[in-house]
Design a protein around this motif. Sequence first.
Motif, PDB file in Angstrom:
ATOM      1  N   ALA A   1     -25.155  56.218  82.773  1.00  0.00           N
ATOM      2  CA  ALA A   1     -24.954  57.133  83.742  1.00  0.00           C
ATOM      3  C   ALA A   1     -23.577  57.699  83.469  1.00  0.00           C
ATOM      4  CB  ALA A   1     -25.193  56.693  84.969  1.00  0.00           C
ATOM      5  N   LYS A   2     -22.653  57.075  82.723  1.00  0.00           N
ATOM      6  CA  LYS A   2     -21.307  57.443  82.421  1.00  0.00           C
ATOM      7  C   LYS A   2     -21.268  57.756  81.058  1.00  0.00           C
ATOM      8  CE  LYS A   2     -18.821  55.382  86.226  1.00  0.00           C
ATOM      9  NZ  LYS A   2     -17.784  54.297  86.485  1.00  0.00           N
ATOM     10  N   GLU A   3     -22.289  58.064  80.216  1.00  0.00           N
ATOM     11  CA  GLU A   3     -22.084  58.228  78.811  1.00  0.00           C
ATOM     12  C   GLU A   3     -20.981  59.115  78.328  1.00  0.00           C
ATOM     13  OE1 GLU A   3     -25.386  59.474  75.085  1.00  0.00           O
ATOM     14  OE2 GLU A   3     -26.028  59.637  77.301  1.00  0.00           O
ATOM     15  N   ASP A   4     -20.868  60.392  79.099  1.00  0.00           N
ATOM     16  CA  ASP A   4     -19.988  61.283  78.823  1.00  0.00           C
ATOM     17  C   ASP A   4     -18.564  60.829  78.603  1.00  0.00           C
ATOM     18  OD1 ASP A   4     -21.960  63.266  78.735  1.00  0.00           O
ATOM     19  OD2 ASP A   4     -21.562  63.905  80.680  1.00  0.00           O
ATOM     20  N   GLU A   5     -18.349  59.479  79.405  1.00  0.00           N
ATOM     21  CA  GLU A   5     -17.159  59.140  79.401  1.00  0.00           C
ATOM     22  C   GLU A   5     -16.790  58.163  78.361  1.00  0.00           C
ATOM     23  OE1 GLU A   5     -15.621  58.025  83.437  1.00  0.00           O
ATOM     24  OE2 GLU A   5     -17.057  59.471  84.053  1.00  0.00           O
ATOM     25  N   ALA A   6     -18.033  57.393  77.886  1.00  0.00           N
ATOM     26  CA  ALA A   6     -18.016  56.424  77.055  1.00  0.00           C
ATOM     27  C   ALA A   6     -17.206  56.607  75.510  1.00  0.00           C
ATOM     28  CB  ALA A   6     -19.143  55.582  76.869  1.00  0.00           C
ATOM     29  N   LEU A   7     -16.666  55.735  75.081  1.00  0.00           N
ATOM     30  CA  LEU A   7     -15.936  55.836  73.894  1.00  0.00           C
ATOM     31  C   LEU A   7     -17.254  55.245  72.925  1.00  0.00           C
ATOM     32  CD1 LEU A   7     -12.673  54.188  74.455  1.00  0.00           C
ATOM     33  CD2 LEU A   7     -13.139  56.798  74.051  1.00  0.00           C
ATOM     34  N   LEU A   8     -17.898  54.290  73.274  1.00  0.00           N
ATOM     35  CA  LEU A   8     -18.940  53.919  72.383  1.00  0.00           C
ATOM     36  C   LEU A   8     -20.048  53.250  73.454  1.00  0.00           C
ATOM     37  CD1 LEU A   8     -20.282  52.778  69.778  1.00  0.00           C
ATOM     38  CD2 LEU A   8     -19.361  50.620  70.614  1.00  0.00           C
ATOM     39  N   LEU A   9     -21.441  53.984  73.186  1.00  0.00           N
ATOM     40  CA  LEU A   9     -22.573  53.569  73.760  1.00  0.00           C
ATOM     41  C   LEU A   9     -23.962  53.390  73.085  1.00  0.00           C
ATOM     42  CD1 LEU A   9     -23.818  52.761  76.790  1.00  0.00           C
ATOM     43  CD2 LEU A   9     -24.514  55.051  76.827  1.00  0.00           C
ATOM     44  N   GLU A  10     -23.931  52.068  72.632  1.00  0.00           N
ATOM     45  CA  GLU A  10     -25.193  51.851  71.426  1.00  0.00           C
ATOM     46  C   GLU A  10     -26.038  50.779  72.200  1.00  0.00           C
ATOM     47  OE1 GLU A  10     -23.728  50.322  67.700  1.00  0.00           O
ATOM     48  OE2 GLU A  10     -22.493  52.028  67.437  1.00  0.00           O
ATOM     49  N   THR A  11     -27.423  51.004  71.672  1.00  0.00           N
ATOM     50  CA  THR A  11     -28.376  49.884  72.229  1.00  0.00           C
ATOM     51  C   THR A  11     -29.019  49.116  70.794  1.00  0.00           C
ATOM     52  OG1 THR A  11     -30.175  51.738  71.777  1.00  0.00           O
ATOM     53  CG2 THR A  11     -29.109  51.779  73.866  1.00  0.00           C
ATOM     54  N   PHE A  12     -29.689  48.226  70.881  1.00  0.00           N
ATOM     55  CA  PHE A  12     -30.055  47.387  70.346  1.00  0.00           C
ATOM     56  C   PHE A  12     -31.245  46.822  70.723  1.00  0.00           C
ATOM     57  CE2 PHE A  12     -25.621  46.284  70.927  1.00  0.00           C
ATOM     58  CZ  PHE A  12     -24.979  46.901  69.722  1.00  0.00           C
ATOM     59  N   GLU A  13     -32.434  46.640  69.924  1.00  0.00           N
ATOM     60  CA  GLU A  13     -33.848  46.455  70.463  1.00  0.00           C
ATOM     61  C   GLU A  13     -34.301  45.732  69.204  1.00  0.00           C
ATOM     62  OE1 GLU A  13     -37.042  48.539  73.212  1.00  0.00           O
ATOM     63  OE2 GLU A  13     -35.507  49.758  72.066  1.00  0.00           O
ATOM     64  N   ASP A  14     -35.188  44.799  69.513  1.00  0.00           N
ATOM     65  CA  ASP A  14     -36.225  44.119  68.812  1.00  0.00           C
ATOM     66  C   ASP A  14     -37.541  43.797  69.976  1.00  0.00           C
ATOM     67  OD1 ASP A  14     -35.940  41.503  70.107  1.00  0.00           O
ATOM     68  OD2 ASP A  14     -34.490  40.782  68.626  1.00  0.00           O
ATOM     69  N   LYS A  15     -38.381  43.151  69.039  1.00  0.00           N
ATOM     70  CA  LYS A  15     -39.631  43.056  69.923  1.00  0.00           C
ATOM     71  C   LYS A  15     -39.660  42.168  71.031  1.00  0.00           C
ATOM     72  CE  LYS A  15     -41.468  39.129  67.194  1.00  0.00           C
ATOM     73  NZ  LYS A  15     -41.760  38.265  67.769  1.00  0.00           N
ATOM     74  N   ASP A  16     -38.467  41.550  71.179  1.00  0.00           N
ATOM     75  CA  ASP A  16     -38.041  40.599  72.316  1.00  0.00           C
ATOM     76  C   ASP A  16     -37.328  40.791  73.361  1.00  0.00           C
ATOM     77  OD1 ASP A  16     -40.061  38.587  71.306  1.00  0.00           O
ATOM     78  OD2 ASP A  16     -38.632  37.781  69.931  1.00  0.00           O
ATOM     79  N   LYS A  17     -36.303  41.749  72.834  1.00  0.00           N
ATOM     80  CA  LYS A  17     -35.190  42.045  73.793  1.00  0.00           C
ATOM     81  C   LYS A  17     -34.753  43.323  73.773  1.00  0.00           C
ATOM     82  CE  LYS A  17     -32.119  39.203  71.107  1.00  0.00           C
ATOM     83  NZ  LYS A  17     -33.194  38.945  69.947  1.00  0.00           N
ATOM     84  N   PHE A  18     -33.823  43.545  74.737  1.00  0.00           N
ATOM     85  CA  PHE A  18     -33.036  45.092  74.595  1.00  0.00           C
ATOM     86  C   PHE A  18     -31.812  44.725  74.976  1.00  0.00           C
ATOM     87  CE2 PHE A  18     -31.149  48.731  76.587  1.00  0.00           C
ATOM     88  CZ  PHE A  18     -31.558  49.747  75.759  1.00  0.00           C
ATOM     89  N   GLY A  19     -30.730  45.243  74.295  1.00  0.00           N
ATOM     90  CA  GLY A  19     -29.429  45.229  74.614  1.00  0.00           C
ATOM     91  C   GLY A  19     -28.511  46.337  74.415  1.00  0.00           C
ATOM     92  N   TYR A  20     -27.226  46.260  74.705  1.00  0.00           N
ATOM     93  CA  TYR A  20     -26.429  47.386  74.593  1.00  0.00           C
ATOM     94  C   TYR A  20     -24.845  47.019  74.685  1.00  0.00           C
ATOM     95  CZ  TYR A  20     -25.148  47.432  79.717  1.00  0.00           C
ATOM     96  OH  TYR A  20     -24.836  46.960  80.802  1.00  0.00           O
ATOM     97  N   ILE A  21     -24.132  47.830  74.266  1.00  0.00           N
ATOM     98  CA  ILE A  21     -22.675  47.827  74.362  1.00  0.00           C
ATOM     99  C   ILE A  21     -22.214  49.100  74.921  1.00  0.00           C
ATOM    100  CG2 ILE A  21     -22.271  48.193  71.917  1.00  0.00           C
ATOM    101  CD1 ILE A  21     -19.651  46.549  71.789  1.00  0.00           C
ATOM    102  N   ARG A  22     -21.190  49.021  75.795  1.00  0.00           N
ATOM    103  CA  ARG A  22     -20.522  50.307  76.122  1.00  0.00           C
ATOM    104  C   ARG A  22     -18.962  49.737  76.190  1.00  0.00           C
ATOM    105  NH1 ARG A  22     -20.733  52.375  82.342  1.00  0.00           N
ATOM    106  NH2 ARG A  22     -19.303  50.784  82.216  1.00  0.00           N
ATOM    107  N   ILE A  23     -18.395  50.800  75.721  1.00  0.00           N
ATOM    108  CA  ILE A  23     -16.741  50.811  75.871  1.00  0.00           C
ATOM    109  C   ILE A  23     -16.134  52.080  76.480  1.00  0.00           C
ATOM    110  CG2 ILE A  23     -14.637  50.545  74.352  1.00  0.00           C
ATOM    111  CD1 ILE A  23     -16.271  49.159  72.370  1.00  0.00           C
TER     112      ILE A  23
END
Length: 179
Positions: free
Chosen positions: A104-126
């Motif tokens: 929701a704050k993507e415009d302010e983020a210096l980094l917003l990346e997602t990671f995904e595999d068949k078992d899980k979903f993850g992300y990092i936001r800076i």
Amino acid sequence: MRRIYVVMIVLFGILVLTGCSMIQSEEEAIQHAGEAAEKQFHADDAAEANQELDILSMYVPAGLEVDKEEASNIILKDGSQTYIVFYNELEGPKSKLSYKAAAAKEDEALLLETFEDKDKFGYIRIMPADEEDKYELQLGVGGVKITTYTPKSSMEDDAEAMMKMSRSIAFENRESASE
């Protein structure tokens, strides 16, 4: 005598140039943090839990101590640095609920990346923080997210440790209520 001064000036110049090349730019620190988080997300095995808490067990890196445990939150401390662990038992490892809130704050983020595999979903936001040379670092896997404020110099190590922690308490044996 002149040769000594010339040699000293050259050596001093080399030291200055070497020192300057070791200082990471903001962009490099952010990139390295994202890469460290992704590497830990895709690691073959999650870190083994080494801390038994009232509601769950989790991996806590050396140097961090459990300061407080509340419903849905665990506060970890490493000196003056605080890590807030939020978990939602109803959200499984594929849940994107925490990510959607972070995005929701993507415009302010210096980094917003997602990671995904068949078992899980993850992300990092800076995100930039109000304090000088500090950044808000948030990582999550499924129903778990961890947030801290970190200096640029510690961003990569914190991202790696936080992803290890996030993965260690991901609800791997539960079906996600909302994916």
